[in-house]
Design a protein around this motif. Structure first.
Motif, mmCIF file in Angstrom:
data_model
loop_
_atom_site.group_PDB
_atom_site.id
_atom_site.type_symbol
_atom_site.label_atom_id
_atom_site.label_comp_id
_atom_site.label_asym_id
_atom_site.label_seq_id
_atom_site.Cartn_x
_atom_site.Cartn_y
_atom_site.Cartn_z
ATOM 1 N N GLU A 79 42.810 38.902 51.843
ATOM 2 C CA GLU A 79 42.416 37.642 52.484
ATOM 3 C C GLU A 79 40.935 37.337 52.289
ATOM 4 O O GLU A 79 40.480 36.248 52.617
ATOM 5 C CB GLU A 79 42.756 37.678 53.971
ATOM 6 C CG GLU A 79 44.248 37.651 54.229
ATOM 7 C CD GLU A 79 44.584 37.521 55.693
ATOM 8 O OE1 GLU A 79 43.662 37.500 56.537
ATOM 9 O OE2 GLU A 79 45.783 37.437 56.000
ATOM 10 N N TRP A 80 40.185 38.295 51.764
ATOM 11 C CA TRP A 80 38.748 38.127 51.590
ATOM 12 C C TRP A 80 38.380 37.994 50.116
ATOM 13 O O TRP A 80 38.943 38.673 49.262
ATOM 14 C CB TRP A 80 37.993 39.327 52.172
ATOM 15 C CG TRP A 80 37.948 39.319 53.665
ATOM 16 C CD1 TRP A 80 38.924 39.747 54.507
ATOM 17 C CD2 TRP A 80 36.879 38.853 54.473
ATOM 18 N NE1 TRP A 80 38.517 39.578 55.806
ATOM 19 C CE2 TRP A 80 37.267 39.031 55.818
ATOM 20 C CE3 TRP A 80 35.631 38.310 54.203
ATOM 21 C CZ2 TRP A 80 36.450 38.684 56.877
ATOM 22 C CZ3 TRP A 80 34.817 37.973 55.259
ATOM 23 C CH2 TRP A 80 35.225 38.147 56.587
ATOM 24 N N ILE A 81 37.418 37.145 49.842
ATOM 25 C CA ILE A 81 36.746 37.122 48.549
ATOM 26 C C ILE A 81 35.591 38.089 48.733
ATOM 27 O O ILE A 81 34.679 37.819 49.515
ATOM 28 C CB ILE A 81 36.245 35.707 48.207
ATOM 29 C CG1 ILE A 81 37.426 34.748 48.123
ATOM 30 C CG2 ILE A 81 35.423 35.723 46.926
ATOM 31 C CD1 ILE A 81 37.026 33.284 48.098
ATOM 32 N N SER A 82 35.647 39.234 48.060
ATOM 33 C CA SER A 82 34.702 40.310 48.367
ATOM 34 C C SER A 82 33.277 40.047 47.891
ATOM 35 O O SER A 82 32.346 40.648 48.395
ATOM 36 C CB SER A 82 35.196 41.640 47.799
ATOM 37 O OG SER A 82 35.234 41.584 46.395
ATOM 38 N N ASP A 83 33.108 39.147 46.930
ATOM 39 C CA ASP A 83 31.772 38.840 46.420
ATOM 40 C C ASP A 83 31.735 37.360 46.036
ATOM 41 O O ASP A 83 32.306 36.962 45.026
ATOM 42 C CB ASP A 83 31.459 39.716 45.213
ATOM 43 C CG ASP A 83 30.044 39.538 44.688
ATOM 44 O OD1 ASP A 83 29.318 38.657 45.191
ATOM 45 O OD2 ASP A 83 29.665 40.286 43.773
ATOM 46 N N ILE A 84 31.065 36.551 46.855
ATOM 47 C CA ILE A 84 31.082 35.103 46.618
ATOM 48 C C ILE A 84 30.390 34.693 45.329
ATOM 49 O O ILE A 84 30.588 33.575 44.867
ATOM 50 C CB ILE A 84 30.508 34.306 47.805
ATOM 51 C CG1 ILE A 84 29.026 34.610 48.025
ATOM 52 C CG2 ILE A 84 31.331 34.527 49.058
ATOM 53 C CD1 ILE A 84 28.331 33.654 48.958
ATOM 54 N N SER A 85 29.620 35.584 44.717
ATOM 55 C CA SER A 85 28.986 35.227 43.447
ATOM 56 C C SER A 85 30.041 34.943 42.381
ATOM 57 O O SER A 85 29.788 34.196 41.436
ATOM 58 C CB SER A 85 28.031 36.324 42.979
ATOM 59 O OG SER A 85 28.737 37.474 42.590
ATOM 60 N N GLU A 86 31.235 35.514 42.518
ATOM 61 C CA GLU A 86 32.319 35.271 41.574
ATOM 62 C C GLU A 86 32.744 33.801 41.576
ATOM 63 O O GLU A 86 33.176 33.278 40.561
ATOM 64 C CB GLU A 86 33.512 36.158 41.888
ATOM 65 C CG GLU A 86 33.238 37.635 41.679
ATOM 66 C CD GLU A 86 34.405 38.516 42.081
ATOM 67 O OE1 GLU A 86 35.505 37.984 42.334
ATOM 68 O OE2 GLU A 86 34.212 39.730 42.145
ATOM 69 N N ILE A 87 32.606 33.149 42.709
ATOM 70 C CA ILE A 87 32.981 31.739 42.816
ATOM 71 C C ILE A 87 32.021 30.876 42.007
ATOM 72 O O ILE A 87 32.431 29.891 41.403
ATOM 73 C CB ILE A 87 32.975 31.290 44.291
ATOM 74 C CG1 ILE A 87 34.039 32.056 45.065
ATOM 75 C CG2 ILE A 87 33.197 29.786 44.405
ATOM 76 C CD1 ILE A 87 33.965 31.857 46.559
#
Length: 104
Positions: A79-87
């Motif tokens: 349920e989590w995006i573990s590293d928003i830099s990927e977005i």
């Protein structure tokens, strides 16, 4: 954050990566916050107060609209995006799969 609009751009030099463009604004207050945001979004290491290179990772849960400092548990939670830099990158590791709906 406080920015000051530069009236005469020729009196100031730009900072970082050899950029030739002159600054339009000077940062009066908020340099630490801007550095942290840049580091998080671009997945870049920064030097902390102990002169160590560190990488800040922020996780995001879109269902709860909640941000947290990333950790091992959040990295394993779907349920989590573990590293928003990927977005913000063109990373193929981030997929926009929809969370499963509870059908009970």
């Amino acid at each position: 954050m406080i920015l000051w609009e530069v009236a005469n751009e020729n009196n100031f030099r730009s900072i970082g990566n050899g950029r030739k463009r002159q600054p339009k604004y000077l940062v009066i207050d908020g340099q630490q916050r801007l550095t942290s945001l840049y580091s998080i979004i671009k997945s870049k290491s920064i030097i902390n107060k102990n002169f160590k290179n560190i990488k800040i990772k922020i996780a995001f849960n879109p269902l709860e609209e909640k941000f947290e400092v990333s950790n091992v548990a959040l990295e394993k939670d779907p349920e989590w995006i573990s590293d928003i830099s990927e977005i913000f990158s063109n990373s193929p590791t981030f997929s926009q799969a929809q969370p499963q709906q509870n059908t009970q």
